[in-house]
Design a protein around this motif. Structure first.
Motif, PDB file in Angstrom:
ATOM      1  N   PRO A  15       0.912  -1.246   0.062  1.00  0.00           N
ATOM      2  CA  PRO A  15      -0.045  -0.074  -0.010  1.00  0.00           C
ATOM      3  C   PRO A  15       0.861   1.205  -0.005  1.00  0.00           C
ATOM      4  O   PRO A  15       2.013   1.244   0.403  1.00  0.00           O
ATOM      5  N   SER A  16       0.509   2.344  -0.513  1.00  0.00           N
ATOM      6  CA  SER A  16       1.135   3.557  -0.578  1.00  0.00           C
ATOM      7  C   SER A  16       1.860   3.900   0.413  1.00  0.00           C
ATOM      8  O   SER A  16       2.982   4.327   0.634  1.00  0.00           O
ATOM      9  N   TRP A  17       1.163   3.788   1.626  1.00  0.00           N
ATOM     10  CA  TRP A  17       1.672   4.581   3.025  1.00  0.00           C
ATOM     11  C   TRP A  17       2.801   3.457   3.479  1.00  0.00           C
ATOM     12  O   TRP A  17       3.734   4.084   4.305  1.00  0.00           O
ATOM     13  N   LEU A  18       2.912   2.370   3.141  1.00  0.00           N
ATOM     14  CA  LEU A  18       3.888   1.343   3.256  1.00  0.00           C
ATOM     15  C   LEU A  18       4.849   1.220   2.545  1.00  0.00           C
ATOM     16  O   LEU A  18       6.191   0.786   2.694  1.00  0.00           O
ATOM     17  N   ALA A  19       4.760   1.687   1.261  1.00  0.00           N
ATOM     18  CA  ALA A  19       5.714   1.367   0.063  1.00  0.00           C
ATOM     19  C   ALA A  19       7.233   2.173   0.370  1.00  0.00           C
ATOM     20  O   ALA A  19       7.260   3.273   0.973  1.00  0.00           O
ATOM     21  N   ASP A  26       9.544  17.124   0.418  1.00  0.00           N
ATOM     22  CA  ASP A  26       9.301  18.215   1.687  1.00  0.00           C
ATOM     23  C   ASP A  26       7.925  17.769   2.070  1.00  0.00           C
ATOM     24  O   ASP A  26       7.435  18.220   3.389  1.00  0.00           O
ATOM     25  N   LEU A  27       7.029  17.254   1.280  1.00  0.00           N
ATOM     26  CA  LEU A  27       5.627  16.878   1.921  1.00  0.00           C
ATOM     27  C   LEU A  27       5.613  15.510   2.568  1.00  0.00           C
ATOM     28  O   LEU A  27       4.454  15.037   2.899  1.00  0.00           O
ATOM     29  N   GLY A  28       6.765  14.923   2.686  1.00  0.00           N
ATOM     30  CA  GLY A  28       6.797  13.725   3.672  1.00  0.00           C
ATOM     31  C   GLY A  28       6.779  12.473   2.478  1.00  0.00           C
ATOM     32  O   GLY A  28       6.949  11.300   3.023  1.00  0.00           O
ATOM     33  N   LEU A  29       6.733  12.583   1.269  1.00  0.00           N
ATOM     34  CA  LEU A  29       6.655  11.457   0.402  1.00  0.00           C
ATOM     35  C   LEU A  29       8.169  11.087   0.260  1.00  0.00           C
ATOM     36  O   LEU A  29       8.970  11.509   0.109  1.00  0.00           O
ATOM     37  N   ARG A  30       8.085   9.381  -0.011  1.00  0.00           N
ATOM     38  CA  ARG A  30       9.467   9.041  -0.312  1.00  0.00           C
ATOM     39  C   ARG A  30       9.537   8.824  -1.819  1.00  0.00           C
ATOM     40  O   ARG A  30       8.865   7.899  -2.404  1.00  0.00           O
ATOM     41  N   ALA A  31      10.366   9.400  -2.480  1.00  0.00           N
ATOM     42  CA  ALA A  31      10.232   9.623  -3.913  1.00  0.00           C
ATOM     43  C   ALA A  31      11.563   9.648  -4.457  1.00  0.00           C
ATOM     44  O   ALA A  31      12.756   9.849  -3.794  1.00  0.00           O
ATOM     45  N   GLU A  32      11.868   9.148  -5.360  1.00  0.00           N
ATOM     46  CA  GLU A  32      13.239   9.257  -6.176  1.00  0.00           C
ATOM     47  C   GLU A  32      12.864   9.780  -7.783  1.00  0.00           C
ATOM     48  O   GLU A  32      11.744   9.782  -8.097  1.00  0.00           O
ATOM     49  N   ILE A  33      14.033   9.763  -8.534  1.00  0.00           N
ATOM     50  CA  ILE A  33      14.026  10.135  -9.816  1.00  0.00           C
ATOM     51  C   ILE A  33      14.638   8.829 -10.598  1.00  0.00           C
ATOM     52  O   ILE A  33      15.514   8.360 -10.358  1.00  0.00           O
ATOM     53  N   ASP A  58      -2.097  15.837  -2.515  1.00  0.00           N
ATOM     54  CA  ASP A  58      -3.284  14.871  -2.644  1.00  0.00           C
ATOM     55  C   ASP A  58      -2.564  13.371  -2.262  1.00  0.00           C
ATOM     56  O   ASP A  58      -3.070  12.734  -1.735  1.00  0.00           O
ATOM     57  N   LEU A  59      -1.317  13.282  -2.993  1.00  0.00           N
ATOM     58  CA  LEU A  59      -0.706  12.133  -2.729  1.00  0.00           C
ATOM     59  C   LEU A  59      -0.219  11.951  -1.278  1.00  0.00           C
ATOM     60  O   LEU A  59      -0.187  10.883  -0.823  1.00  0.00           O
ATOM     61  N   ALA A  60       0.085  12.883  -0.975  1.00  0.00           N
ATOM     62  CA  ALA A  60       0.929  12.955   0.595  1.00  0.00           C
ATOM     63  C   ALA A  60      -0.404  12.484   1.488  1.00  0.00           C
ATOM     64  O   ALA A  60      -0.163  11.633   2.543  1.00  0.00           O
ATOM     65  N   ALA A  61      -1.406  13.217   1.344  1.00  0.00           N
ATOM     66  CA  ALA A  61      -2.710  12.934   2.240  1.00  0.00           C
ATOM     67  C   ALA A  61      -3.306  11.290   2.044  1.00  0.00           C
ATOM     68  O   ALA A  61      -3.509  10.831   3.199  1.00  0.00           O
ATOM     69  N   SER A  62      -3.311  11.001   0.746  1.00  0.00           N
ATOM     70  CA  SER A  62      -3.535   9.582   0.535  1.00  0.00           C
ATOM     71  C   SER A  62      -2.637   8.497   1.121  1.00  0.00           C
ATOM     72  O   SER A  62      -2.987   7.516   1.364  1.00  0.00           O
ATOM     73  N   ALA A  63      -1.505   8.944   1.494  1.00  0.00           N
ATOM     74  CA  ALA A  63      -0.402   7.962   1.819  1.00  0.00           C
ATOM     75  C   ALA A  63      -0.357   7.992   3.312  1.00  0.00           C
ATOM     76  O   ALA A  63       0.227   7.434   3.995  1.00  0.00           O
ATOM     77  N   ASP A  64      -1.193   8.813   3.956  1.00  0.00           N
ATOM     78  CA  ASP A  64      -1.597   8.693   5.501  1.00  0.00           C
ATOM     79  C   ASP A  64      -2.775   7.619   5.731  1.00  0.00           C
ATOM     80  O   ASP A  64      -3.564   8.018   5.331  1.00  0.00           O
ATOM     81  N   PRO A  65      -2.402   6.533   6.317  1.00  0.00           N
ATOM     82  CA  PRO A  65      -3.375   5.555   6.541  1.00  0.00           C
ATOM     83  C   PRO A  65      -4.393   5.860   7.675  1.00  0.00           C
ATOM     84  O   PRO A  65      -5.336   5.270   7.666  1.00  0.00           O
ATOM     85  N   LEU A  66      -4.095   6.734   8.604  1.00  0.00           N
ATOM     86  CA  LEU A  66      -5.272   7.379   9.487  1.00  0.00           C
ATOM     87  C   LEU A  66      -5.981   8.472   8.958  1.00  0.00           C
ATOM     88  O   LEU A  66      -7.038   8.919   9.753  1.00  0.00           O
ATOM     89  N   ARG A  67      -5.762   9.049   7.662  1.00  0.00           N
ATOM     90  CA  ARG A  67      -6.582  10.085   6.944  1.00  0.00           C
ATOM     91  C   ARG A  67      -7.517   9.373   6.107  1.00  0.00           C
ATOM     92  O   ARG A  67      -8.169  10.167   5.173  1.00  0.00           O
ATOM     93  N   ARG A  68      -7.152   7.957   5.400  1.00  0.00           N
ATOM     94  CA  ARG A  68      -7.955   7.611   4.283  1.00  0.00           C
ATOM     95  C   ARG A  68      -9.296   7.395   4.515  1.00  0.00           C
ATOM     96  O   ARG A  68      -9.676   7.038   5.447  1.00  0.00           O
TER      97      ARG A  68
END
Length: 407
Positions: free
Chosen positions: A305-309, A335-342, A397-407
């Motif tokens: 799931p996105s929040w665990l990936a 900066d939004l807390g997402l685990r991201a790469e290029i 929106d992606l950062a919000a959807s990656a929070d398991p307690l806000r979905r």
């Protein structure tokens, strides 16, 4: 289901080395990201449920475990004592004695109960080499442990609430229990006998088992009784999960303990002005982090799931001309807390890079048009494609959807 031992190594989540030792896996960056996501989730869930987080040492004097009963009933699974400064010190096999001493260190009123204490702490068990395997059976365990000190009339409600937290966590993690067990003492158990496997008296055991039955019955959960599977200090609810080979193991537990409060002389001042003994409810929401991650690998096959990936978003510049715009998107995402790469253009064609990152929940494509407009076009792991939109709003929106307690 997948074999977590094979897939976990292929995905670079964890590994082991003979120089570290059997049953002592180490976490690579991707696996550490999953572990940290689970730990943050657990701390947040427990905080909302009224738990206070604590930390305690992974060592304790042998005398501590003699008082708790571990030394007499559980020493075969403990590491031998170490002589330090004229004292014998032991790597702890559980956290409950430390938490009991924390409760004892301060005076408590009935108004403070239930007092909920939790810790993500290390413990060590001397498992035989023949039973070790991947993350499911290890010698160094990071345990999501917790203890509730409460009055007798609060036990059923607190144990029921713990069961609710376990079920919530399973839903959020995307895993399922295979069975619920009520683990009881052996049918021929003798209590109060030094040679017995169990401490305490028959009356306390019957009372504790009755409380746990009420919890399971009240939740409407089918369960099986398992004589002989109780802890040495009390009966427990064991929530079982199944691995890729069909083998069951306990992931989460709830235990009612009358023994350790008595052994450590725990007290609180009641409304009547007299001292009373609390009951200790042990509970582990996701049990050991190692076993939880093993289960997640096998259930999700790496498509977490996105929040665990480990990586939630990969930015894909179509060519090297969009790399500067892609780097800006990456910085915004981080900066939004997402685990991201290029995934740079030099790594292959767009199609090849999409296939290479097929387990990542979201891909952000940046072409010439998107770069000029400050936009990104999102491709989801399930094949969905979204029209280009302003990067800041999409990333929020992606950062919000990656929070398991806000979905």
């Amino acid at each position: 289901m997948y074999d977590h031992r094979k897939l976990g190594r292929e995905l670079g989540l964890f590994d082991s080395d003979p120089l570290i030792g059997a049953g002592l896996p180490y976490w690579l960056p991707a696996g550490a990201a999953i572990r940290q996501a689970i730990e943050r989730y657990i701390v947040d869930v427990e905080r909302r449920a009224g738990y206070q987080q604590v930390y305690s040492p992974v060592l304790g004097k042998r005398e501590l475990y003699e008082i708790s009963g571990h030394w007499a009933k559980y020493s075969e699974d403990m590491y031998p004592p170490m002589d330090v400064g004229g004292e014998q010190v032991v790597l702890r096999p559980s956290l409950c004695p430390h938490h009991a001493l924390m409760f004892r260190s301060r005076a408590h009123s009935y108004r403070e109960l239930p007092l909920r204490m939790s810790e993500l702490g290390g413990m060590y068990r001397s498992e035989l080499s023949g039973v070790l395997g991947g993350l499911t059976r290890v010698r160094a365990i990071q345990l999501n442990d917790g203890h509730i000190f409460c009055s007798l009339d609060q036990v059923a409600e607190e144990a029921g609430a713990a069961l609710g937290l376990i079920n919530q966590a399973y839903r959020d993690l995307g895993i399922s229990a295979s069975r619920y067990l009520l683990s009881l003492p052996a049918e021929d158990a003798k209590f109060g006998d030094p040679d017995s496997k169990y401490v305490g008296d028959a009356e306390s055991w019957e009372r504790a088992a009755g409380l746990l039955r009420d919890v399971l019955d009240g939740a409407g959960i089918p369960y099986e009784e398992a004589p002989g599977e109780a802890a040495f200090y009390g009966p427990k609810i064991d929530i079982q999960v199944e691995d890729s080979a069909g083998r069951e193991s306990s992931l989460s537990t709830i235990q009612v303990d009358f023994h350790q409060p008595a052994a450590f002389g725990l007290e609180y001042m009641g409304a009547d002005g007299n001292k009373h003994r609390p009951v200790m409810v042990h509970r582990a929401i996701v049990g050991s982090i190692e076993r939880a991650v093993a289960q997640l690998i096998e259930v999700h096959g790496g498509a977490f799931p996105s929040w665990l990936a480990p990586v939630q978003l990969v930015v894909l510049p179509i060519s090297d001309k969009e790399e500067e715009a892609a780097a800006k998107v990456l910085r915004q995402a981080i900066d939004l807390g997402l685990r991201a790469e290029i995934a740079y253009a030099e790594e292959g064609s767009l199609g090849a890079r999409i296939r290479e990152n097929r387990l990542v929940p979201h891909l952000a494509v940046v072409g010439a048009r998107e770069a000029a407009a400050g936009e990104i076009a999102i491709r989801d792991r399930n094949g969905s494609q979204h029209p280009a939109a302003p990067a800041p709003a999409v990333l929020r929106d992606l950062a919000a959807s990656a929070d398991p307690l806000r979905r």
